[in-house]
Design a protein around this motif. Structure first.
Motif, short mmCIF file in Angstrom:
data_model
loop_
_atom_site.label_atom_id
_atom_site.label_comp_id
_atom_site.label_asym_id
_atom_site.label_seq_id
_atom_site.Cartn_x
_atom_site.Cartn_y
_atom_site.Cartn_z
N THR A 1 -19.74 -13.04 -9.87
CA THR A 1 -19.06 -14.11 -9.13
C THR A 1 -19.60 -14.29 -7.72
N SER A 2 -20.13 -13.23 -7.13
CA SER A 2 -20.66 -13.35 -5.77
C SER A 2 -21.85 -12.43 -5.55
N ILE A 3 -22.64 -12.77 -4.54
CA ILE A 3 -23.75 -11.93 -4.09
C ILE A 3 -23.40 -11.47 -2.68
N LYS B 1 -24.52 -18.34 -8.58
CA LYS B 1 -24.69 -19.53 -9.44
C LYS B 1 -25.07 -19.04 -10.84
N LYS B 2 -24.04 -18.72 -11.61
CA LYS B 2 -24.24 -18.03 -12.89
C LYS B 2 -25.14 -18.79 -13.86
N GLU B 3 -25.06 -20.08 -13.85
CA GLU B 3 -25.83 -20.88 -14.80
C GLU B 3 -27.24 -21.19 -14.31
N ALA B 4 -27.51 -20.82 -13.07
CA ALA B 4 -28.82 -21.14 -12.48
C ALA B 4 -29.91 -20.21 -13.00
N GLU C 1 -33.58 -16.81 -4.48
CA GLU C 1 -33.67 -17.48 -3.18
C GLU C 1 -32.39 -17.29 -2.38
N ASP C 2 -31.24 -17.33 -3.07
CA ASP C 2 -29.96 -17.07 -2.40
C ASP C 2 -29.92 -15.64 -1.86
N ILE D 1 -35.77 -5.96 -13.04
CA ILE D 1 -34.49 -6.15 -13.73
C ILE D 1 -34.82 -6.44 -15.19
N ARG D 2 -34.43 -5.52 -16.07
CA ARG D 2 -34.79 -5.69 -17.48
C ARG D 2 -33.92 -6.74 -18.16
N HIS D 3 -32.63 -6.74 -17.81
CA HIS D 3 -31.72 -7.67 -18.49
C HIS D 3 -30.38 -7.68 -17.75
N THR D 4 -29.73 -8.81 -17.70
CA THR D 4 -28.35 -8.90 -17.21
C THR D 4 -27.53 -9.67 -18.24
N THR D 5 -26.32 -9.19 -18.50
CA THR D 5 -25.49 -9.77 -19.55
C THR D 5 -25.04 -11.19 -19.23
N ASN D 6 -24.61 -11.41 -17.99
CA ASN D 6 -24.00 -12.69 -17.64
C ASN D 6 -24.83 -13.55 -16.70
#
Length: 314
Positions: free
Chosen positions: A11-13, A33-36, A43-44, A81-86
């Protein structure tokens, strides 16, 4: 000398600038920006880093390294980063990606692991060489510190404490697709599920309705003398103790640190769990491992991530 820590969440960085005494001196945050694409999120992240550097009015050359806590498996020394679920990250090289914006060395690590490192560097297990941090929240996460360093396992996936099976006759299907995982019995979500399945009228009244029951409701009802809440918590404490006893029997760390939402209950959580753990550790061995609640809260992830560069270079 300063260090940058980034907590990349769903939800946040959050970014924090940490000084040589492990104090967070500047912070900045923005929504995730989860869908980005990963490029947009990167960049964020870079912008947050530049923001905290500018707030402190220091040159980039004063920053030793950037560490990023990630909700998924990583290859720390390579910054991958190998993988993130969301989030849309898969085999993303942070060293290369963030170097487009900042001329600073970059490291990446699983978020539960960096939180564990934070608790060892500055929190409840400060100064310890070995500790296991268990987060009891929506699920059950964990981080293992051995010889003062994060233990990743041979293939960077160690520490999935919530996915040890503790009930072989369970019909509860975990998100990992196994039956009877620790997470299904020891998480805050598990306690809430158990309370809703067999609530007392006091719990319903305190919560303002069955669907509004949360973990704290059960503790509050017990404090008010509710017998059913007391029995429910006793069962929950026993479940939590099973996983902890397993870890102690295998690793025998100096500390087991309990974090996540449940840690707000402090001694109401620690005392009964310790009681049950003592009953389950190997006969002939006293319980030497200290069981404590985490103390850093949300700061653990930033501090642990910020100091990744120093621990990986030892």
């Amino acid at each position: 000398m300063y260090f940058l820590g980034i907590d990349l969440g769903g939800t946040s960085i959050k970014a924090g600038l940490v000084d040589k005494n492990y104090n967070i001196v500047q912070t900045a945050t923005c929504p995730t920006k989860k869908e980005a694409t990963s490029d947009v999120i990167l960049e964020d992240m870079a912008n947050l880093c530049m923001e905290v550097i500018q707030k402190e009015q220091i040159p980039q050359s004063d920053v030793h390294s950037i560490g990023v806590g990630v909700p998924g498996p990583t290859i720390p020394s390579e910054g991958i980063i190998r993988h993130t679920t969301n989030l849309n990250f898969k085999n993303v090289n942070l060293k290369v990606a963030l170097r487009k914006y900042l001329d600073i060395e970059v490291y990446a690590e699983n978020d539960a692991n960096v939180a564990a490192l934070g608790e060892v560097l500055l929190g409840a297990a400060k100064g310890a060489k070995s500790a296991v941090v268990i987060t009891l929240g929506t699920g059950v996460g964990g981080g293992i510190i051995l010889d003062g360093k994060i233990y990743n396992g041979a293939f960077f996936g160690a520490g999935e404490i919530g996915h040890q099976v503790i009930n072989f006759e369970s019909d509860l299907i975990c998100g990992c697709r196994r039956l009877g995982c620790y997470e299904q019995y020891a998480s805050a979500t598990a306690l809430i599920r158990m309370a809703k399945e067999d609530p007392s009228q006091m719990m319903i009244d305190m919560a303002g309705g069955l669907n509004s029951i949360v973990a704290k409701t059960v503790f509050d009802a017990k404090d008010a003398g509710d017998k059913k809440a007391s029995e429910l918590l006793d069962k929950y404490f026993y479940y939590v103790s099973i996983g902890i006893a397993n870890l102690i029997n295998i690793l025998q760390p100096e500390y087991i640190i309990l974090g996540g939402a449940m840690s707000a209950q402090k001694e109401k959580l620690i005392e009964p769990i310790t009681h049950y753990v003592k009953q389950q550790t190997l006969k002939g061995l006293e319980l030497e491992t200290q069981i404590k609640v985490a103390t850093l809260g949300n700061s653990a992830g930033i501090i642990g991530a910020a100091l990744l560069g120093t621990t990986l270079q030892r």
